[in-house]
Design an enzyme around this catalytic site. Sequence first.
Site, PDB file in Angstrom:
ATOM      1  N   TYR A 135       0.766  -1.361  -0.221  1.00  0.00           N
ATOM      2  CA  TYR A 135       0.106   0.114   0.015  1.00  0.00           C
ATOM      3  C   TYR A 135       0.685   1.389   0.004  1.00  0.00           C
ATOM      4  CZ  TYR A 135      -4.116  -2.699   0.781  1.00  0.00           C
ATOM      5  OH  TYR A 135      -5.311  -3.597   0.586  1.00  0.00           O
ATOM      6  N   LEU A 136       2.117   1.268   0.415  1.00  0.00           N
ATOM      7  CA  LEU A 136       2.586   2.503   0.586  1.00  0.00           C
ATOM      8  C   LEU A 136       3.817   2.655  -0.574  1.00  0.00           C
ATOM      9  CD1 LEU A 136       3.614   2.043   4.411  1.00  0.00           C
ATOM     10  CD2 LEU A 136       1.833   3.350   3.476  1.00  0.00           C
TER      11      LEU A 136
END
Length: 744
Positions: free
Chosen positions: A702-703
């Site tokens: 997600y990052l």
Amino acid sequence: MAEDSNSVKAVEKELKDNPGSSGDAIVVKPKKKKAKAKGKAKPQHEGKEKTHRKMKTPKEASMDFEDSGDRRSQVNVKEEPEEDPDFVIKGKKRKRKVDNTDGPFSTSEAPLPKKKKKKKAAEEGQENSATVKKKIKGTKDKVKKEEGGHSVSTKKKKTKEEIEAARALKIKKKEEEEKQRWRWWEEEKYEDGIKWKFLEHKGPYFPPEYQTLPDDVKFYYNGKPVKLSLPAEEVALFFAQMMDHEYTTKEVFRNNFFRDWRKEMTLEERQLIMDLNKCDFGELHAMHKQKVEARKNLSKEEKLVNKEANQKIVDEYGYCVLDHHRERIGNFKIEPPGLFRGRGDHPKQGMLKKRIQPEDAIINCSKDSRIPEPPAGHRWKEVRHDNTVTWLASWTENVQGSCKYVMLNANSKLKGEKDWEKYEVARKLKTCVDAIRAQYQEDLKSKQMGTRQRAVALYFIDKLALRAGNEKEEGETADTVGCCSLRVEHITLHDTLDGQKCVVEFDFLGKDCIRYYNKVPVIKRVFKNLKLFMENKQGGDDLFDRLNTQLLNKHLSSLMPGLTAKVFRTYNASITLQQQLKELRNMKENVAEKLLSYNRANRAVAILCNHQRAPPKTFEQSMANLQAKIDSRKEQLDLAKKELKQAKKEAKGSSDNKLLIVVEKKKKAVQRCEEQLLKMEVQATDREENKQIALSTSKLNYLDPRISVAWCKNMEVQLDKIYNKTLRDKFAWAIDMTEHDFVF
DNA sequence: ATGGTAACTTAGTATACCTCTA
DNA sequence: TAGAGGTATACTAAGTTACCAT
């Protein structure tokens, strides 16, 4: 935690001042589709040991909320002008300009020569810093060696040399790797959904055939030894191997197992073995345990032999050639047979996952490649040459009837490109998220029930980072939900709770049966709508009866090409990390403290996304150990301080050089102690805060890695402090192209 | 629209492996 | 130099989404 600055709140205020049509005007149409009757309001979390363990206290949960509120304030930071304004996501529509150096996901007409220059500079910078680092490391090693050199025996010295040689080898290997790395991100993208032009591989690796039991290991039925047929015996062993797990005592598991086991039996066996409770797998179980133990106790040499054998398999089957480059395959091994154990209360737990034969496998490769040979005496189900997909082999798994694929490793071009694209879509969302938020705020007042439901769902997805929530076939999987599939029983409305107004209490099982528990104040209009949606419904009824993920995603893609529900998760995760890092930024901290800050930022994201883990089995113990270490270090520090004082006293007035040197030494000792103590204390804090939270999932999925790379550059923290080798490989593209001024 | 499914991403856990310490 | 402790990797289940047929 000022929520005021965020758009949601702003719009809410606006709405408050301008109360429009209320929900009463809406004609609630009767619920239509959905074949599955979900009448009964199932009690939640019954007998879910996993869930139980992961349960959060309400207090923790409300902390979650605070975090998400915190995040809110971050969303509206001043935005940078978007770099790729014409970014079009749809693979089919994406066209690459042949003659510019713009990112592969851009259709921008304006050439951006700047970017290329930047990249070059980055390259040089990277190399330089790498060389410097190496040099520093080298010197350090040397010093170390010399220090130890004369006082220690030659034997030890030799070991040190060996260590150094190994280290040098490592560095060399690293350089080699770097040289060989395929810098695909500097290349042109293929047209329309073409994934490769050439693909060659050896086919999947099949697990070894089952070997029958030794004669002295027997299965007993009703107290009498029974020699089972090979297939029945294999399945019996699967069960025996799992007997230490609690789930082999579960009714569902046992029934499913027994049913499938009997299918593998011969007629005679089936007639004899009628009751699982009369089966005695004791000897099989003991044998298995013994085997595990024996494997653990192998000598070094034997272990090395095993390792080499495994490496050989990897070398042979673990790589493919894709468009002139050798790429690592992620899962080249066919999944071995065994008993299915789903997550949570899975209705199919205990069923037999059958052995896959070459005749079950489809091979995908280039026509003009060397077609993989099936194992002797076998043939493939099919060989095809489809370059619009990324898989090398596939088969259908028998428990759920779903497809399984052999695909490339995360560090491959195919995966990397997709990943990069994912983050570009999320960044694109950043440019229009305000408009989208305004729109769904508006939609909360819609005359259409469907539109209202969509707006509320979107509000949840955006604010709470919920998953889309597809419908699931009942009885096929554990009962879990996401946003669109929420049922009335999953939320509780509180007009006021703990001094807050309009609080929604969520309690449901999400993906992997991980419990989501959260109490969230929402805007009034959402609250009112929820009340409306719940009118005349049972607990087991869908909260959003006019909505599903297809409708939602269709709407989203009309707002921005490529926008789907999950993009919000990516976007909110990455923007949260960026904001948190900014907030926690403090150059004065030492590396340990900086890393704690990074982990805290990471943690905020993990909490937002509800990424949990079982507390490590050794958690309490290791925490206690660390505390003990801290305590003893504290004592040491006290002692060192005393000694320093003493030394100072002695040295006072004296000009004796020796005494002064002693003072200096003691000073250093104190300092060292303090540093170590601080480091350990920071570590303890970090670990405690991380007890039930998994940082890895968000880091991996997600990052946007460019945020982390830029942070490292700005904070002068080595990248390998936050990314291990796998992560560095996976994010090679980001590491290569990111400069300190990157903004998500 | 609906429904099914292929393809791909995201997820937590078990275990292999490595490193540091007693 | 074993083994405790911690991290990395392997594994595979469980999601999401696009797409196709009806």
